[in-house]
Design a protein around this motif. Structure first.
Motif, PDB file in Angstrom:
ATOM      1  N   ASN A 139       0.814  -1.210   0.000  1.00  0.00           N
ATOM      2  CA  ASN A 139       0.000   0.000   0.000  1.00  0.00           C
ATOM      3  C   ASN A 139       0.850   1.264   0.000  1.00  0.00           C
ATOM      4  OD1 ASN A 139      -3.120  -0.457   0.357  1.00  0.00           O
ATOM      5  ND2 ASN A 139      -2.131  -2.068   1.548  1.00  0.00           N
ATOM      6  N   SER A 140       2.048   1.191   0.575  1.00  0.00           N
ATOM      7  CA  SER A 140       2.905   2.375   0.618  1.00  0.00           C
ATOM      8  C   SER A 140       3.307   2.833  -0.780  1.00  0.00           C
ATOM      9  CB  SER A 140       4.148   2.092   1.455  1.00  0.00           C
ATOM     10  OG  SER A 140       4.939   1.076   0.857  1.00  0.00           O
ATOM     11  N   LEU A 141       3.306   1.914  -1.771  1.00  0.00           N
ATOM     12  CA  LEU A 141       3.618   2.319  -3.140  1.00  0.00           C
ATOM     13  C   LEU A 141       2.545   3.234  -3.714  1.00  0.00           C
ATOM     14  CD1 LEU A 141       4.974  -1.041  -4.609  1.00  0.00           C
ATOM     15  CD2 LEU A 141       6.279   0.927  -3.796  1.00  0.00           C
ATOM     16  N   LEU A 142       1.336   3.183  -3.150  1.00  0.00           N
ATOM     17  CA  LEU A 142       0.276   4.088  -3.596  1.00  0.00           C
ATOM     18  C   LEU A 142       0.523   5.522  -3.141  1.00  0.00           C
ATOM     19  CD1 LEU A 142      -2.783   1.792  -2.827  1.00  0.00           C
ATOM     20  CD2 LEU A 142      -1.945   2.414  -5.085  1.00  0.00           C
ATOM     21  N   LEU A 143       1.468   5.722  -2.234  1.00  0.00           N
ATOM     22  CA  LEU A 143       1.773   7.067  -1.749  1.00  0.00           C
ATOM     23  C   LEU A 143       2.807   7.780  -2.614  1.00  0.00           C
ATOM     24  CD1 LEU A 143       2.048   6.330   2.098  1.00  0.00           C
ATOM     25  CD2 LEU A 143       0.062   7.179   0.831  1.00  0.00           C
ATOM     26  N   LEU A 144       3.445   7.058  -3.546  1.00  0.00           N
ATOM     27  CA  LEU A 144       4.459   7.679  -4.390  1.00  0.00           C
ATOM     28  C   LEU A 144       3.827   8.763  -5.261  1.00  0.00           C
ATOM     29  CD1 LEU A 144       6.481   4.529  -5.519  1.00  0.00           C
ATOM     30  CD2 LEU A 144       7.005   6.118  -3.664  1.00  0.00           C
ATOM     31  N   THR A 145       4.520   9.880  -5.371  1.00  0.00           N
ATOM     32  CA  THR A 145       3.965  11.008  -6.120  1.00  0.00           C
ATOM     33  C   THR A 145       4.270  10.943  -7.607  1.00  0.00           C
ATOM     34  OG1 THR A 145       5.947  12.300  -5.576  1.00  0.00           O
ATOM     35  CG2 THR A 145       4.047  12.544  -4.124  1.00  0.00           C
ATOM     36  N   THR A 146       5.045   9.971  -8.053  1.00  0.00           N
ATOM     37  CA  THR A 146       5.335   9.862  -9.473  1.00  0.00           C
ATOM     38  C   THR A 146       4.113   9.347 -10.224  1.00  0.00           C
ATOM     39  OG1 THR A 146       6.745   8.843 -11.147  1.00  0.00           O
ATOM     40  CG2 THR A 146       6.264   7.537  -9.184  1.00  0.00           C
ATOM     41  N   ASN A 148       5.641   4.661 -17.384  1.00  0.00           N
ATOM     42  CA  ASN A 148       6.676   3.636 -17.564  1.00  0.00           C
ATOM     43  C   ASN A 148       7.334   3.279 -16.240  1.00  0.00           C
ATOM     44  OD1 ASN A 148       6.392   3.380 -20.396  1.00  0.00           O
ATOM     45  ND2 ASN A 148       7.615   5.222 -20.703  1.00  0.00           N
ATOM     46  N   LEU A 149       7.603   4.275 -15.399  1.00  0.00           N
ATOM     47  CA  LEU A 149       8.179   3.999 -14.088  1.00  0.00           C
ATOM     48  C   LEU A 149       7.202   3.225 -13.218  1.00  0.00           C
ATOM     49  CD1 LEU A 149      10.427   4.315 -12.035  1.00  0.00           C
ATOM     50  CD2 LEU A 149       9.501   6.566 -11.438  1.00  0.00           C
ATOM     51  N   VAL A 150       5.931   3.605 -13.273  1.00  0.00           N
ATOM     52  CA  VAL A 150       4.907   2.874 -12.520  1.00  0.00           C
ATOM     53  C   VAL A 150       4.825   1.432 -12.998  1.00  0.00           C
ATOM     54  CG1 VAL A 150       2.423   2.722 -12.083  1.00  0.00           C
ATOM     55  CG2 VAL A 150       3.577   4.931 -11.925  1.00  0.00           C
ATOM     56  N   ALA A 151       4.945   1.223 -14.318  1.00  0.00           N
ATOM     57  CA  ALA A 151       4.885  -0.137 -14.858  1.00  0.00           C
ATOM     58  C   ALA A 151       6.058  -0.973 -14.362  1.00  0.00           C
ATOM     59  CB  ALA A 151       4.865  -0.093 -16.379  1.00  0.00           C
ATOM     60  N   MET A 152       7.269  -0.408 -14.358  1.00  0.00           N
ATOM     61  CA  MET A 152       8.432  -1.158 -13.876  1.00  0.00           C
ATOM     62  C   MET A 152       8.313  -1.469 -12.382  1.00  0.00           C
ATOM     63  SD  MET A 152      11.667   0.426 -15.986  1.00  0.00           S
ATOM     64  CE  MET A 152      11.269   2.152 -15.717  1.00  0.00           C
ATOM     65  N   LEU A 153       7.806  -0.515 -11.605  1.00  0.00           N
ATOM     66  CA  LEU A 153       7.560  -0.789 -10.193  1.00  0.00           C
ATOM     67  C   LEU A 153       6.492  -1.868 -10.032  1.00  0.00           C
ATOM     68  CD1 LEU A 153       7.592   2.818  -8.673  1.00  0.00           C
ATOM     69  CD2 LEU A 153       9.294   1.029  -8.336  1.00  0.00           C
ATOM     70  N   ALA A 188      -4.378  -6.689  -3.720  1.00  0.00           N
ATOM     71  CA  ALA A 188      -5.316  -5.583  -3.927  1.00  0.00           C
ATOM     72  C   ALA A 188      -4.612  -4.251  -4.191  1.00  0.00           C
ATOM     73  CB  ALA A 188      -6.265  -5.481  -2.728  1.00  0.00           C
ATOM     74  N   PRO A 189      -3.567  -3.868  -3.430  1.00  0.00           N
ATOM     75  CA  PRO A 189      -2.874  -2.613  -3.755  1.00  0.00           C
ATOM     76  C   PRO A 189      -2.268  -2.617  -5.154  1.00  0.00           C
ATOM     77  CG  PRO A 189      -2.247  -3.393  -1.568  1.00  0.00           C
ATOM     78  CD  PRO A 189      -3.028  -4.493  -2.206  1.00  0.00           C
ATOM     79  N   PHE A 190      -1.742  -3.757  -5.560  1.00  0.00           N
ATOM     80  CA  PHE A 190      -1.187  -3.881  -6.912  1.00  0.00           C
ATOM     81  C   PHE A 190      -2.273  -3.664  -7.960  1.00  0.00           C
ATOM     82  CE2 PHE A 190      -0.613  -6.818 -10.503  1.00  0.00           C
ATOM     83  CZ  PHE A 190       0.517  -6.259 -11.087  1.00  0.00           C
ATOM     84  N   GLY A 191      -3.446  -4.284  -7.748  1.00  0.00           N
ATOM     85  CA  GLY A 191      -4.550  -4.115  -8.692  1.00  0.00           C
ATOM     86  C   GLY A 191      -5.037  -2.676  -8.755  1.00  0.00           C
ATOM     87  N   LEU A 192      -5.125  -2.019  -7.601  1.00  0.00           N
ATOM     88  CA  LEU A 192      -5.551  -0.622  -7.584  1.00  0.00           C
ATOM     89  C   LEU A 192      -4.527   0.271  -8.272  1.00  0.00           C
ATOM     90  CD1 LEU A 192      -7.630   1.433  -6.692  1.00  0.00           C
ATOM     91  CD2 LEU A 192      -6.502   1.552  -4.467  1.00  0.00           C
ATOM     92  N   GLN A 193      -3.258  -0.032  -8.098  1.00  0.00           N
ATOM     93  CA  GLN A 193      -2.203   0.751  -8.764  1.00  0.00           C
ATOM     94  C   GLN A 193      -2.333   0.646 -10.273  1.00  0.00           C
ATOM     95  OE1 GLN A 193      -0.023   3.246  -8.325  1.00  0.00           O
ATOM     96  NE2 GLN A 193       1.671   2.219  -7.275  1.00  0.00           N
TER      97      GLN A 193
END
Length: 457
Positions: free
Chosen positions: A188-195, A199-204, A240-245
């Motif tokens: 869930n903490s990855l949902l806090l990233l401001t980027t 492409n960066l989101v996809a690699m993460l 679930a956090p991955f799916g929401l991302q």
């Protein structure tokens, strides 16, 4: 209010938890004659209907700003709903001694955590980067700067959400609650990233998906308590956090990144190849699901390669088609029906693609590609003891060697003819010496190999 304060004071000391469903639960009677479908008990039906309604209300809250309020007050209402669900679970177990209803409420409280973190991430993005403009339904995802109340709201939310998450996992999978909570908070903490770079989101996302699969295999897949319905539900909740991302970035920036689309189809491949076969009890349906997974796997690989910039006809066979045949052959190993046909088709497509590459783009590289692909098919057929795959590889190898002889003939016509002739003479004499010493053993080995191949499938 008393319930919330007690949770805040002792975050890691939950109330008496409802009994967890384990493998010790009495087994169902052995399957006998087919019985008619029975209606579920009314309380169970009501729990499912209530949980579905609550999740639908949470989704409606996220995509529709129907309250016309400031961002902090809007978020506090959703946070209040999350706390209320856990409070209802506390009430069910402490007053009514209803463990099933309590587990439902606690699990729903944990399930709403990604939505909470997504809203916190949107406010953090608006605070640091600024408001982003969207049109149409995407306006619901735009947050304005929450002002000075942002950081107190952020800190208070974390102090409430982390213990409530542990409470939910402890109610459903008590022995693995700490590990589940830690992995869930990290996701869930990855949902806090401001980027918002797609492409960066996809690699993460690829890294997160690989980490979740590894953690599930490493810590939970072998635990008998995590194979119950409650355990499987909590293991699924980790994704679930991955799916929401993925969903958030596809709706906002889906047209801007082929890597993001590749991540989506990779996820679909895993759902059809691994997820659904574990749920489906019918082996034929599970096998059909694995066959269907070949389609999204092909799209995922093709879009990922396209994102790298390797365009052009000369790159299609070596970097797209042949790797796809390898992926299909590997995936076919778990198919109970149709796996042989998939592998044969993959072998034909691989050798045929290399032959087309050789015909339209004649070069030493294309010839080596033909030989290397054929050798790989031969070794695969030998390892799997499949005669037709072995023979397809032998045919491709023969064609590749013929083309190599053609290049050798071109070499004879060059200025270096004396060197090529000398090398050929040395090679012929060495071959004669080898045949003189090991000729009989070689022919015996060939006859033995032919006998083995004739006995394969």
């Amino acid at each position: 209010m008393n319930t919330d304060s007690s949770l805040h004071d002792t975050p890691m000391s939950p109330p008496p938890l409802p009994p967890q469903a384990t493998e010790d639960t009495p087994a169902k009677p052995a399957a006998g004659p087919a019985r008619e479908w029975q209606w579920p008990p009314l309380p169970k039906l009501l729990r499912w209907l209530g949980a579905t309604t609550l999740l639908a209300s949470a989704l409606a809250f996220l995509v529709k700003d129907w309250m016309q309020t400031d961002e902090v007050f809007r978020y506090l209402q959703f946070l209040g709903l999350t706390v209320l669900l856990s409070g209802c679970g506390w009430f069910c177990i402490s007053r009514w001694k209803d463990d099933k209803g309590a587990r439902t409420f606690f699990a729903l409280g944990a399930a709403l955590l990604p939505a909470n973190f997504a809203q916190l991430g949107a406010m953090l993005y608006a605070k640091q980067i600024g408001q982003e403009s969207f049109n149409g339904f995407r306006e619901a995802f735009a947050f304005t700067d929450p002002g000075p109340l942002m950081w107190p709201t952020f800190a208070g939310a974390l102090l409430l959400l982390i213990p409530l998450t542990y409470l939910g996992f402890a109610a459903m999978a008590r022995k693995q609650a700490k590990k589940l909570t830690l992995l869930y908070i990290i996701g869930n903490s990855l949902l806090l990233l401001t980027t918002r770079d797609p492409n960066l989101v996809a690699m993460l996302g690829f890294a997160q998906l690989a980490g979740l699969i590894w953690a599930d295999r490493r810590y939970f897949a072998s635990q008998s308590s995590m194979k119950t319905w409650d355990g499987v539900a909590m293991r699924t909740l980790l994704f679930a956090p991955f799916g929401l991302q993925i969903g958030r970035n596809l709706m906002l920036h889906g047209n801007d990144s082929e890597l993001l689309i590749s991540l989506l189809f990779t996820t679909l491949t895993l759902v059809f190849y691994t997820g659904l076969p574990r749920v489906l009890k019918n082996s034929a349906c599970a096998n059909a699901s694995r066959l269907i997974s070949l389609a999204p796997a092909a799209v995922a690989w093709a879009t990922a390669i396209n994102a790298t910039g390797l365009h052009g006809d000369q790159w299609f066979v070596p970097v797209t088609l042949i790797p796809l045949t390898m992926i299909a052959a590997l995936m076919s190993t778990k198919m109970t029906r149709g796996g042989h046909a998939v592998r044969r088709t993959a072998a034909l497509v691989a050798v045929g693609g290399a032959l087309i590459q050789l015909m339209f783009f004649e070069s030493a590289y294309s010839s080596l590609l033909m030989v290397g692909t054929s050798l790989s098919v031969i070794l695969s057929g030998y390892a799997m003891k499949e005669r037709w795959i072995f023979r397809i590889g032998l045919g491709g190898l023969g064609v590749g060697l013929v083309y190599h002889l053609r290049y050798a003939a071109d070499l004879y016509q060059s200025d270096w003819i004396w060197l090529s002739l000398a090398g050929t003479g040395v090679l012929v004499i060495l071959c004669s010496s080898y045949l003189e010493r090991y000729g009989r053993q070689g022919w015996q080995s060939i006859r033995t190999l032919h006998h083995k191949v004739s006995q394969w499938k």
